[in-house]
Structures are given as structure tokens and as C-alpha cells.
Design an enzyme around this catalytic site. Structure first.
Site, PDB file in Angstrom:
ATOM      1  N   ARG A  72      -1.683  -8.868  13.047  1.00 32.84           N
ATOM      2  CA  ARG A  72      -2.242  -7.921  12.068  1.00 32.84           C
ATOM      3  C   ARG A  72      -2.965  -8.649  10.952  1.00 32.84           C
ATOM      4  O   ARG A  72      -3.998  -8.185  10.462  1.00 32.84           O
ATOM      5  CB  ARG A  72      -1.130  -7.043  11.482  1.00 32.84           C
ATOM      6  CG  ARG A  72      -0.912  -5.784  12.294  1.00 32.84           C
ATOM      7  CD  ARG A  72       0.529  -5.426  12.392  1.00 32.84           C
ATOM      8  NE  ARG A  72       1.064  -4.822  11.197  1.00 32.84           N
ATOM      9  CZ  ARG A  72       2.372  -4.783  10.924  1.00 32.84           C
ATOM     10  NH1 ARG A  72       3.223  -5.385  11.723  1.00 32.84           N
ATOM     11  NH2 ARG A  72       2.791  -4.170   9.852  1.00 32.84           N
TER      12      ARG A  72
ATOM     13  N   ARG B 221      10.571  -1.254  11.715  1.00 31.47           N
ATOM     14  CA  ARG B 221       9.429  -0.829  12.519  1.00 31.47           C
ATOM     15  C   ARG B 221       9.232  -1.741  13.723  1.00 31.47           C
ATOM     16  O   ARG B 221       9.413  -2.946  13.622  1.00 31.47           O
ATOM     17  CB  ARG B 221       8.159  -0.820  11.659  1.00 31.47           C
ATOM     18  CG  ARG B 221       7.989   0.466  10.879  1.00 31.47           C
ATOM     19  CD  ARG B 221       6.902   0.393   9.846  1.00 31.47           C
ATOM     20  NE  ARG B 221       5.667  -0.230  10.296  1.00 31.47           N
ATOM     21  CZ  ARG B 221       4.560  -0.315   9.558  1.00 31.47           C
ATOM     22  NH1 ARG B 221       4.548   0.194   8.343  1.00 31.47           N
ATOM     23  NH2 ARG B 221       3.490  -0.911  10.024  1.00 31.47           N
TER      24      ARG B 221
ATOM     25  N   ARG C 236     -10.226   0.811   8.064  1.00 32.79           N
ATOM     26  CA  ARG C 236      -9.860  -0.580   8.314  1.00 32.79           C
ATOM     27  C   ARG C 236     -10.950  -1.341   9.042  1.00 32.79           C
ATOM     28  O   ARG C 236     -10.783  -2.534   9.308  1.00 32.79           O
ATOM     29  CB  ARG C 236      -8.588  -0.627   9.177  1.00 32.79           C
ATOM     30  CG  ARG C 236      -7.296  -0.666   8.393  1.00 32.79           C
ATOM     31  CD  ARG C 236      -6.132  -0.538   9.377  1.00 32.79           C
ATOM     32  NE  ARG C 236      -4.982  -1.291   8.990  1.00 32.79           N
ATOM     33  CZ  ARG C 236      -3.867  -0.751   8.466  1.00 32.79           C
ATOM     34  NH1 ARG C 236      -3.786   0.530   8.235  1.00 32.79           N
ATOM     35  NH2 ARG C 236      -2.850  -1.504   8.182  1.00 32.79           N
TER      36      ARG C 236
ATOM     37  N   LYS D 216       0.832  -1.212   0.000  1.00 36.64           N
ATOM     38  CA  LYS D 216       0.000   0.000   0.000  1.00 36.64           C
ATOM     39  C   LYS D 216       0.866   1.261   0.000  1.00 36.64           C
ATOM     40  O   LYS D 216       0.654   2.162  -0.801  1.00 36.64           O
ATOM     41  CB  LYS D 216      -0.910   0.034   1.250  1.00 36.64           C
ATOM     42  CG  LYS D 216      -1.880  -1.114   1.358  1.00 36.64           C
ATOM     43  CD  LYS D 216      -2.768  -0.972   2.591  1.00 36.64           C
ATOM     44  CE  LYS D 216      -2.039  -1.052   3.913  1.00 36.64           C
ATOM     45  NZ  LYS D 216      -1.365  -2.332   4.174  1.00 36.64           N
TER      46      LYS D 216
ATOM     47  N   ARG E 186      11.465  -5.393   5.450  1.00 33.68           N
ATOM     48  CA  ARG E 186      11.146  -3.968   5.272  1.00 33.68           C
ATOM     49  C   ARG E 186      12.018  -3.093   6.175  1.00 33.68           C
ATOM     50  O   ARG E 186      12.195  -3.384   7.345  1.00 33.68           O
ATOM     51  CB  ARG E 186       9.669  -3.729   5.613  1.00 33.68           C
ATOM     52  CG  ARG E 186       9.310  -2.248   5.723  1.00 33.68           C
ATOM     53  CD  ARG E 186       7.850  -1.972   5.569  1.00 33.68           C
ATOM     54  NE  ARG E 186       7.006  -2.551   6.606  1.00 33.68           N
ATOM     55  CZ  ARG E 186       5.669  -2.545   6.552  1.00 33.68           C
ATOM     56  NH1 ARG E 186       5.044  -2.012   5.516  1.00 33.68           N
ATOM     57  NH2 ARG E 186       4.968  -3.099   7.521  1.00 33.68           N
TER      58      ARG E 186
HETATM   59  P1  ADP Z   1       2.167  -1.809   3.242  1.00 27.51           P
HETATM   60  O1  ADP Z   1       2.132  -0.302   3.237  1.00 27.51           O
HETATM   61  O2  ADP Z   1       0.987  -2.413   2.550  1.00 27.51           O
HETATM   62  O3  ADP Z   1       2.378  -2.397   4.589  1.00 27.51           O
HETATM   63  P2  ADP Z   1       4.802  -1.522   1.941  1.00 27.51           P
HETATM   64  O4  ADP Z   1       4.573  -0.682   0.738  1.00 27.51           O
HETATM   65  O5  ADP Z   1       5.450  -0.910   3.123  1.00 27.51           O
HETATM   66  O6  ADP Z   1       3.415  -2.241   2.349  1.00 27.51           O
HETATM   67  O7  ADP Z   1       5.641  -2.800   1.450  1.00 27.51           O
HETATM   68  C1  ADP Z   1       6.058  -3.803   2.381  1.00 27.51           C
HETATM   69  C2  ADP Z   1       7.479  -4.257   2.013  1.00 27.51           C
HETATM   70  O8  ADP Z   1       7.444  -4.993   0.792  1.00 27.51           O
HETATM   71  C3  ADP Z   1       8.481  -3.131   1.790  1.00 27.51           C
HETATM   72  O9  ADP Z   1       9.748  -3.591   2.204  1.00 27.51           O
HETATM   73  C4  ADP Z   1       8.451  -2.914   0.271  1.00 27.51           C
HETATM   74  O10 ADP Z   1       9.684  -2.401  -0.219  1.00 27.51           O
HETATM   75  C5  ADP Z   1       8.201  -4.339  -0.233  1.00 27.51           C
HETATM   76  N1  ADP Z   1       7.378  -4.382  -1.446  1.00 27.51           N
HETATM   77  C6  ADP Z   1       6.231  -3.697  -1.700  1.00 27.51           C
HETATM   78  N2  ADP Z   1       5.745  -3.989  -2.924  1.00 27.51           N
HETATM   79  C7  ADP Z   1       6.603  -4.907  -3.456  1.00 27.51           C
HETATM   80  C8  ADP Z   1       6.654  -5.606  -4.724  1.00 27.51           C
HETATM   81  N3  ADP Z   1       5.716  -5.432  -5.662  1.00 27.51           N
HETATM   82  N4  ADP Z   1       7.679  -6.458  -4.927  1.00 27.51           N
HETATM   83  C9  ADP Z   1       8.633  -6.652  -3.962  1.00 27.51           C
HETATM   84  N5  ADP Z   1       8.638  -6.039  -2.777  1.00 27.51           N
HETATM   85  C10 ADP Z   1       7.636  -5.161  -2.506  1.00 27.51           C
HETATM   86  P1  ADP Z   2       0.712  -1.937   7.702  1.00 28.09           P
HETATM   87  O1  ADP Z   2      -0.350  -1.903   6.687  1.00 28.09           O
HETATM   88  O2  ADP Z   2       2.051  -2.324   7.194  1.00 28.09           O
HETATM   89  O3  ADP Z   2       0.317  -2.739   8.915  1.00 28.09           O
HETATM   90  P2  ADP Z   2       0.226   0.893   8.514  1.00 28.09           P
HETATM   91  O4  ADP Z   2       1.322   1.897   8.551  1.00 28.09           O
HETATM   92  O5  ADP Z   2      -0.885   1.114   7.564  1.00 28.09           O
HETATM   93  O6  ADP Z   2       0.981  -0.475   8.265  1.00 28.09           O
HETATM   94  O7  ADP Z   2      -0.390   0.730   9.969  1.00 28.09           O
HETATM   95  C1  ADP Z   2       0.406   0.477  11.084  1.00 28.09           C
HETATM   96  C2  ADP Z   2      -0.461   0.322  12.316  1.00 28.09           C
HETATM   97  O8  ADP Z   2      -1.116   1.565  12.631  1.00 28.09           O
HETATM   98  C3  ADP Z   2      -1.588  -0.688  12.215  1.00 28.09           C
HETATM   99  O9  ADP Z   2      -1.163  -2.030  12.465  1.00 28.09           O
HETATM  100  C4  ADP Z   2      -2.546  -0.175  13.302  1.00 28.09           C
HETATM  101  O10 ADP Z   2      -2.071  -0.511  14.599  1.00 28.09           O
HETATM  102  C5  ADP Z   2      -2.419   1.341  13.155  1.00 28.09           C
HETATM  103  N1  ADP Z   2      -3.413   1.836  12.175  1.00 28.09           N
HETATM  104  C6  ADP Z   2      -3.160   2.323  10.936  1.00 28.09           C
HETATM  105  N2  ADP Z   2      -4.295   2.657  10.300  1.00 28.09           N
HETATM  106  C7  ADP Z   2      -5.307   2.356  11.171  1.00 28.09           C
HETATM  107  C8  ADP Z   2      -6.726   2.430  11.091  1.00 28.09           C
HETATM  108  N3  ADP Z   2      -7.352   2.879   9.986  1.00 28.09           N
HETATM  109  N4  ADP Z   2      -7.435   2.018  12.171  1.00 28.09           N
HETATM  110  C9  ADP Z   2      -6.828   1.570  13.288  1.00 28.09           C
HETATM  111  N5  ADP Z   2      -5.503   1.445  13.415  1.00 28.09           N
HETATM  112  C10 ADP Z   2      -4.733   1.836  12.376  1.00 28.09           C
END
Ligand code: ADP
Ligand code: ADP
Ligand code: ZN
Length: 215
Positions: free
Chosen positions: A171, A160, A88, A13, A127
Site C-alpha cells: 500500500r 483488518r 487515490r 485519515k 490498529r
Molecule cells: P488511516 O485511516 O489513515 O489508515 P487511522 O485513522 O485508521 O488511519 O489510524 C491508523 C492507526 O493509528 C489507528 O490505530 C489509530 O488509532 C492510530 N493513530 C491515528 N492517528 C494517531 C495519532 N495522531 N497518534 C497516535 N496514533 C494515531
Molecule cells: P488505509 O488508508 O488504511 O489503507 P482505507 O480504508 O482508506 O485504508 O482503504 C482500504 C483499502 O480499500 C485500500 O488499500 C484499497 O484496497 C481500497 N480502497 C479504498 N479507497 C480506494 C480508492 N479510492 N481507490 C481504490 N481502492 C480503494
């Protein structure tokens, strides 16, 4: 253009949102990022939120809806925005719809980035995030030019607090029970687009772009 980017943790995302907002010059609103920034700045809301975040639990709907309401009331979000990781829960989706209705607008598209759990676990383990500008790296697929240093701003990269095995597992369970029902909610509105997130960065982006181009 008012869009949402959804998907399980690690689906990509944040990575895809960064490309979209750069190309279309949209304000990007990531609730996870807003909480992490508030925590790094020692703000009470960030310290409260991190109690939930570190174990992979959701922050309360009330707190989350409120930070989004404040953010969306800013001038730059009037015409367009990209929401990353919000809503979410169904309660958040309803709160968002009510807010947008008050603003006299609605969402144009919701992207759901799909991936298998194996891929998600691996991605979150590898990551790394920049402390200064939040750019995201992957130790194999998106390596920084210099180890431990952000290409964009020279900031330090860190892992993180919530990218531990236990937190990721939690999660993913929460995603299944609380967030997945939203897909149906948006599908019924006819604005849901499923995107295969298990392709190269550029391919995933192209699939999203094909939809955005026609909005
Ligand atoms: P999210 O915001 O959904 O948690 P991230 O964009 O932070 O996801 O991506 C999670 C990890 O996977 C990061 O280390 C990112 O660089 C890697 N990643 C994201 N998309 C891809 C892809 N299409 N191919 C390989 N690695 C990816
Ligand atoms: P990822 O998709 O990789 O888990 P995010 O950066 O989107 O990472 O979110 C990190 C954390 O922040 C989530 O696991 C949750 O604890 C909190 N969070 C983010 N967005 C929301 C939301 N819309 N509602 C509740 N908690 C949230
Ligand atoms: Zn940086």
C-alpha cells in the site's frame, strides 16, 4: 463545506475524519469503509473489492468512481461532505471533478496528513477496528477501556485483513506511485493543506481545525 482527507495508509485519515464530521455534522464518505461494509454484508461488490484490498492493491477506478457517484447523489451530500481515502489516483480525481462540476459545485480544501513510514507501519500493526461501528483503536495510543471491546457500541474489535506487513508495504508503494501525484494536482488548484500527522491526535485535529474555521 466539501473537503478531502488524504494521506498514506495509517496516517490518521479515519481518526481525524471522525472528529471533523462529528464537529461539523458532515456526512463522511470513506471508500475503504464502504468496501469493507459491502464485504461484511456479503454484497457482490464487496466480495470483488476484497480480492484487491486484502493484498493492499487498489480497487479499480471504475468500481470506485461508481460507488462514490451513487453516494454523492444522495440528498445528505448536497451541501457538504468529507471524502476519506478518495480519490487515490489521478483518474479518480478527474472523475470527481467532472462529477462535482455536473453537480454545480467544487472542493473547498484538501488535507494531506503526513507521516514517516516507521510510524505508519507501527500504527497499522497496532490498529484494531470495531466490527460493528468501524471505530478505530490503537493498542497503545487509543486503547479500548475493555480489551477487545469497542467503547462506543460494545462490538468486537478485530485486526483488518490488510493490516499485515506485506500488504502495508504494498500500500505504501502504491501510495507513492499512484496517489502522491494528486498532491500536485490539488496544490495547483490552491486548495492543498499539509498537516503533520506525527503529533498527538488533538494537535493534528487543531491544525486541521485552524484551516476549516476560515473556509
Ligand atoms: P488511516 O485511516 O489513515 O489508515 P487511522 O485513522 O485508521 O488511519 O489510524 C491508523 C492507526 O493509528 C489507528 O490505530 C489509530 O488509532 C492510530 N493513530 C491515528 N492517528 C494517531 C495519532 N495522531 N497518534 C497516535 N496514533 C494515531
Ligand atoms: P488505509 O488508508 O488504511 O489503507 P482505507 O480504508 O482508506 O485504508 O482503504 C482500504 C483499502 O480499500 C485500500 O488499500 C484499497 O484496497 C481500497 N480502497 C479504498 N479507497 C480506494 C480508492 N479510492 N481507490 C481504490 N481502492 C480503494
Ligand atoms: Zn463499535
Amino acid at each position: 463545506m466539501k473537503i478531502l482527507v488524504m494521506g498514506p495508509p495509517g496516517a490518521g485519515k479515519g481518526s481525524q475524519s471522525a472528529k471533523i464530521v462529528e464537529h461539523y455534522a458532515l456526512p463522511s464518505i470513506s471508500t475503504g469503509q464502504m468496501f469493507r461494509d459491502a464485504f461484511n454484508n456479503n454484497e457482490p461488490i464487496g466480495i470483488e473489492a476484497m480480492k484487491y484490498i486484502k493484498d493492499g492493491n487498489l480497487v479499480s477506478d471504475d468500481i470506485t468512481n461508481e460507488i462514490v457517484r451513487i453516494r454523492l447523489s444522495k440528498h445528505d451530500a448536497e451541501k457538504s461532505f468529507l471524502l476519506d481515502g478518495y480519490p487515490r489516483t489521478v483518474a479518480q480525481a478527474i472523475a470527481l471533478d467532472n462529477l462535482l462540476e455536473e453537480m454545480g459545485t467544487k472542493l473547498d480544501a484538501v488535507f494531506n496528513i503526513l507521516s514517516s513510514n516507521d510510524v505508519l507501519f507501527e500504527r497499522m500493526e497496532q490498529r484494531r477496528v470495531c466490527k460493528q461501528c468501524d471505530a478505530t483503536y490503537h493498542l497503545k495510543f487509543k486503547k479500548p477501556l475493555v480489551e477487545g471491546i469497542c467503547d462506543k457500541c460494545g462490538g468486537t474489535l478485530y485486526q483488518r485483513q490488510d493490516d499485515t506487513y506485506e500488504s502495508v508495504k504494498n500500500r505504501l508503494e502504491i501510495y507513492e506511485s499512484k496517489t502522491k501525484p494528486l498532491l500536485d494536482y490539488y496544490d495547483k488548484k490552491g486548495i492543498l493543506y499539509q498537516i503533520n500527522g506525527m503529533q498527538e491526535f488533538e494537535k493534528v485535529y487543531n491544525d486541521i481545525e485552524l484551516v476549516l474555521r476560515d473556509l
